[in-house]
Design an enzyme around this catalytic site. Sequence first.
Site, PDB file in Angstrom:
ATOM      1  N   CYS A 287      17.482  15.566  70.892  1.00  0.00           N
ATOM      2  CA  CYS A 287      18.015  15.887  69.569  1.00  0.00           C
ATOM      3  C   CYS A 287      19.434  15.353  69.408  1.00  0.00           C
ATOM      4  O   CYS A 287      20.131  15.696  68.451  1.00  0.00           O
ATOM      5  CB  CYS A 287      17.984  17.396  69.324  1.00  0.00           C
ATOM      6  SG  CYS A 287      18.924  18.360  70.524  1.00  0.00           S
TER       7      CYS A 287
ATOM      8  N   GLU B  31      15.946  13.552  65.776  1.00  0.00           N
ATOM      9  CA  GLU B  31      15.143  13.829  66.967  1.00  0.00           C
ATOM     10  C   GLU B  31      14.519  12.512  67.390  1.00  0.00           C
ATOM     11  O   GLU B  31      13.976  11.771  66.548  1.00  0.00           O
ATOM     12  CB  GLU B  31      14.060  14.857  66.659  1.00  0.00           C
ATOM     13  CG  GLU B  31      13.316  15.360  67.864  1.00  0.00           C
ATOM     14  CD  GLU B  31      13.997  16.536  68.544  1.00  0.00           C
ATOM     15  OE1 GLU B  31      13.619  16.838  69.695  1.00  0.00           O
ATOM     16  OE2 GLU B  31      14.882  17.155  67.927  1.00  0.00           O
TER      17      GLU B  31
END
Length: 361
Positions: A317, A351
């Site tokens: 992330c 992400e």
Amino acid sequence: MDSSKLDLYHDNLSKKVNRFKSKIKKFYTDDIEIYPSSPEAFRLRAEFRVFHDSNGAHYAMTDSITKRPYVVNKFSIVGLKIQNLMPILIAEINADLILSKKLFGIEFLTTLRGEALITLLYHKQLDQHWEQSAFRVQQTIGAMILGRSKKQKITLKRDFVTEEFRVGTRTISYRQVESGFTQPNGEVNSKMLSWAFKQTEDSQDDLLEIYCGNGNFTLALADNFQKILAVEISKLSIRTAQHNANVNGIANATFVRMSSEEFTEALDHLRPFRRLKEIDLDEYNFSAVLVDPPRAGLDPATISLIMRYKKIVYFSCNPESLVQNLRKILPTHNIVALAVFDQFPWTDHLEIGTVLEAFCI
């Protein structure tokens, strides 16, 4: 949604992807798969402060610059379930002094299936009068309510929601617990699970997973491997993951509460662990490893561990920490697939799913 807002969203996503491409171009120049999000109503979790004034309680958030609260009347990025509940809930709270007094936070946890759990946070001890008021509101608004204060938790119905995702030929049921981590963007998480499934379809032998959480990827990939050993430090996540495996009839996944450092010591027979007394690590033949670490990325010991295996599936992330980690991994592995998933629209966050394969092991 009007076309101008949709164009603005895609422009925002394009800028994020281009920034990531500029960071990764030294390592990877092939096509990157891009999985966008819905620009609105995508977030299934939300946390609000509660601001009190002479007109009552209000949803609020903190200004990132002034650090002061500001009132939130509408919040288009949260799912429609949360959007619909927000005005109804705050009206009920303002109509009941027991519920509004000392209330400082409201958290929503919802699912694509339409379930909703609301946590009310207090600077006071909760008693039977609070329970009666909260139960009445729970019945009125059609959503579960949970109360928390210091060293106190009152669950009126249950402290979790249940989500479902279709992966491969399975429909997988996930318990998502109120205080546990879950991916905030359900639709994008579904895309991540399907992508990871596709990337490991040709796998053989066993999978090692580190930072398994509630079994989000574990259950989705179970049909692609002989066995999976999944490691996670959180007790709550391990209990939830085991429950999720049992509910879905997945018998080839084993969950262990350990840090990656502890697991490496166990794998190398440097020290015994009672948590592994029923598990023979020598019975596993790991051909792949999956990691989904927090924003800080992987520590050096975990990087050394995952470099032992032929295939690495790395979900990140944080592009910055991913690139730092890749510099250490790429001397022995090559990137064979790369995808970006817009879990966090209208922010700078992305992400990223990366698949690496060893040159020779």
